[in-house]
Design a protein around this motif. Structure first.
Motif, short mmCIF file in Angstrom:
data_model
loop_
_atom_site.label_atom_id
_atom_site.label_comp_id
_atom_site.label_asym_id
_atom_site.label_seq_id
_atom_site.Cartn_x
_atom_site.Cartn_y
_atom_site.Cartn_z
N ALA A 105 -75.64 3.46 -50.32
CA ALA A 105 -76.67 3.49 -49.27
C ALA A 105 -76.10 3.93 -47.93
N LYS A 106 -75.22 4.91 -47.96
CA LYS A 106 -74.64 5.44 -46.73
C LYS A 106 -75.13 6.84 -46.39
N LYS B 268 -82.22 1.84 -44.96
CA LYS B 268 -81.30 1.10 -45.83
C LYS B 268 -82.08 0.25 -46.83
N ASN C 147 -81.58 -3.92 -45.53
CA ASN C 147 -81.76 -4.41 -44.16
C ASN C 147 -82.88 -5.45 -44.15
N VAL D 26 -79.04 -5.18 -41.50
CA VAL D 26 -78.21 -5.64 -42.61
C VAL D 26 -77.42 -6.86 -42.14
#
Length: 697
Positions: free
Chosen positions: A448-449, A476, A479, A527
């Motif tokens: 998830a980057k 994201k 989050n 997050v």
């Protein structure tokens, strides 16, 4: 948390391009064929084993409304219940009316959402829920109405907006935001995010359109995408039905040891003279789902196929998934759940909520697939839903929709958490991803980057290239912690207008900026267990920067100092009889410079004060000299025009404490005050001569 300021210096900015796409290619429908009405679907809902409960908090809310008849019956009607609803409404028996109405509405099938008289019942349920004080159900029902009502929904929108006045995300105007970012860049030490909006290079992109991608393999080191670069001479059959995009093929690029994408090669084991696209590769890399269009063995415009590797690693002949999955219409954008036992896809088959809907099919114990089901009214709408993309590690479904309560342009990307087999209310992933054009055909890596998707270089350009950039916070899949706050003046309670942004310091990701609401509040979803930089800036208060660590939900009161106030800093304390600046003063003076550089319409009056010790005339001279020392520092350091800062001195004429009894009280009188004012109000400032000169008076 510091009361007013911390040192300015660490600021990042996130470069955003608005993506403008075209509805394209073999992954879009071409033409309709006739098909009889769908039969009732009798199998049950989502496979529970796929969606284990996840440890999430109040950020994620499951819908209170349930529609068990979706996928069971096409239409629900009960004349006896309708007569009872009408009688209760006439008699104003609102509590019982709401209960009976709720039972009736939640019995709807898909076709009820297409009929105005039935949608009016949803309007009434929302209205009576609001009347009876059930705000949560009222908001949810209004949202449902806005997604599906085909008539004038202005009244519903007005009611909904009033209910969510202090909850609705107020995303900042990006032009205003980047104006602030640009000014911040003049003075702050910037460390830009890595890989921001990176074109994936000539090995992947071509002079033709490249789009419709997926990441495959356990290490996510294989990129499969759709391109019409082949230039081959397609059959007359394809040119007849798809004259603009008749040469779509699948291409593969492997990630090299240098973490770069290698040369893309045609997937010759799959590609044919027909159109292939929308690939999806399983985690082990051994099974490929894709679409093939306008083929003699097809059931509709585009069908979903599956191909598998044999024991020797060679791809076998692709197999049409058959009429159990495919329809007479357009079926495309296949993808699998994180446990790979649920197939998602988009289709414009008859019997849906809108132009195209998202469907799912669950794998049975014998390896076959169940009859597809519509994913339901909280995901699908009267518009079009495309590109379902379940994340490979987190129980989150991403998809694109042309219609949402929050929408920035054409198709936007949304996400929905999956909890106990149910989908939460979709959330728009925000303006750092979604622009004024269309966003779809996307993929998100397992960590998830990074977000990968296609964009055109200019608006309306049909030539698309693949791009990647860091996944913003709101996109994201994890989050799930709420950080909220309120910006107020600590003594008067005054609230301010401004822009709030948060920067993830560990991953160097900036969160979409939001405006401060009318009550001074703001909130973000972050997050957990990470360090963030909070930046709050506006035109009528000093910029606020604070670093904090998130551990669960958090609410903070943020004290803001109005620029119309006179400020003094404890560090601005000269040695007795001296007007020389000391190093420890510079931190707070830098803050003043920062503000003046960013706000060109403001000027500053610096006023020096002394205690009553000594000669009053000498004190007056000393106070003016101290103010001028500060003025000269600010002008030189900020490289500003001379008239931006005015210096004055009051000597011992304006003490805070009369007849001080000790050194601490004297120190309060020995101060320097900063008065920042709008340029148009300079006449009200005691010193009006821009070229102020010292006098002995």
């Amino acid at each position: 948390m510091e009361k007013t300021f911390v040192r300015s210096g660490l600021c990042l900015f996130f470069i955003v391009m608005f993506f403008v796409h075209n509805p394209i290619y073999g992954q879009r429908k071409k033409k309709k064929k006739a098909e009889p009405q769908n039969k009732e679907q009798k199998d049950s809902g989502l496979k529970v084993s796929e969606f284990e409960p996840t440890a999430i908090n109040k950020v994620v809310r499951l819908p209170g409304l349930k529609f068990p008849n979706i996928n069971r019956i096409p239409y629900y009607r009960n004349d006896k219940a309708l007569a009872q609803i009408a009688r209760l409404e006439r008699n104003k028996q609102w509590a019982e009316y709401r209960e009976v109405l709720y039972t009736y509405v939640t019995s709807f099938g898909i076709q009820n959402f297409l009929r105005k008289e039935d949608m009016d019942l949803i309007w009434r349920l929302a209205n009576v829920s609001e009347h009876e004080g059930d705000r949560a159900l009222a908001k949810e029902t209004y949202r449902l109405l806005l997604r599906h009502y085909r008539g004038d929904f202005s009244r519903a929108l007005k009611h909904y907006d009033e209910l969510v006045l202090f909850e609705k995300p107020l995303y900042a105007n990006l032009e205003d935001y980047y104006r602030l970012v640009d000014k911040r860049a003049l003075i702050d030490t910037l460390t830009p995010p890595e890989d921001v909006l990176v074109d994936m290079g000539g090995y992947v992109n071509s002079q033709f359109s490249d789009y419709g991608m997926t990441l495959g393999g356990e290490e996510q080191n294989r990129l499969l995408f759709t391109s019409n670069r082949s230039g081959r001479d397609t059959s007359a059959f394809n040119r007849q039905f798809n004259p603009s995009h008749a040469n779509e093929d699948i291409y593969v690029s492997e990630k090299t040891e240098f973490d770069m994408w290698g040369p893309a090669e045609s997937f010759d084991a799959i590609n044919t003279k027909y159109n292939e696209g929308s690939p999806y590769l399983t985690k082990d890399g051994n099974t490929l789902y894709f679409i093939r269009c306008m083929t003699p063995d097809g059931y509709g415009d585009c069908d979903i196929y599956v191909a598998k590797k044999d024991a020797e690693g060679k791809w076998g002949e692709p197999v049409n998934m058959g009429p159990g999955i495919n329809s007479y219409a357009w079926d495309s954008h296949p993808s699998l759940s994180m446990t790979e036992d649920t197939l998602y896809f988009a289709s414009d088959r008859k019997g849906g909520f809108g132009n195209s809907d998202i469907y799912y099919s669950v794998k049975k114990s014998d390896g076959s697939w169940s009859k597809p089901k519509n994913i339901g009214p909280f995901i699908n709408s009267r518009g079009s839903e495309l590109s379902p993309h379940p994340h490979v590690k987190y129980p989150v479904l991403y998809f694109s929709s042309s219609l949402g309560v929050v929408n920035f342009g054409g198709f936007d990307i949304y996400k929905s958490f999956i909890v106990d087999g149910n989908f939460t209310e979709p959330k728009n992933v925000g303006p750092l991803v979604n622009g004024s054009g269309d966003e779809y055909y996307f993929a998100i890596d397992s960590d998830a980057k990074q977000l990968y998707y296609a964009k055109s270089r200019v608006k309306g350009d049909p030539n698309l290239d693949l791009q990647s950039f860091p996944l913003p916070m709101e996109a994201k899949p994890n989050n799930t912690v709420r950080f909220s706050g309120r910006v107020v003046e600590p003594t008067t309670g005054e609230v301010f207008k401004g822009v709030v942004t948060i920067i993830d310091l560990s991953d160097r990701v900036e969160v979409a900026p939001k405006e401060i609401r009318e009550d001074g509040s703001f909130d973000f979803e972050l997050v957990n267990e990470k360090k963030y930089l909070l930046v709050i800036e506006g035109d009528n208060f000093f910029q606020i920067e604070e670093i904090f660590f998130v551990e669960g939900d958090k609410h903070v009161q943020i004290p803001a100092i109005s620029v119309n106030s006179s400020l003094s800093f404890a560090s601005i304390d000269f040695d007795p009889g001296s007007s020389k600046l000391k190093p420890e003063m510079e931190n707070n003076l830098h803050l003043v410079v920062d503000f003046l550089v960013k706000h060109e319409n403001y000027r500053l009056l610096v006023t020096g004060h002394t205690d009553s010790d000594g000669n009053s005339k000498a004190n007056l001279r000393l106070s003016k000299e101290r103010a001028e020392s500060i003025r000269r520092f600010l002008i030189n350091y900020g490289e500003m025009e001379e008239n931006r800062v005015i210096a004055d001195g009051k000597g011992d004429d304006d003490p805070i404490i009369y007849n001080p009894k000790n050194e601490n009280e004297k120190r309060l009188n020995r101060r320097v005050e900063f008065k920042i004012f709008l340029d148009e109000y300079r006449i009200s400032v005691p010193v009006t001569d821009d070229n102020f000169e010292w006098s002995e008076d």
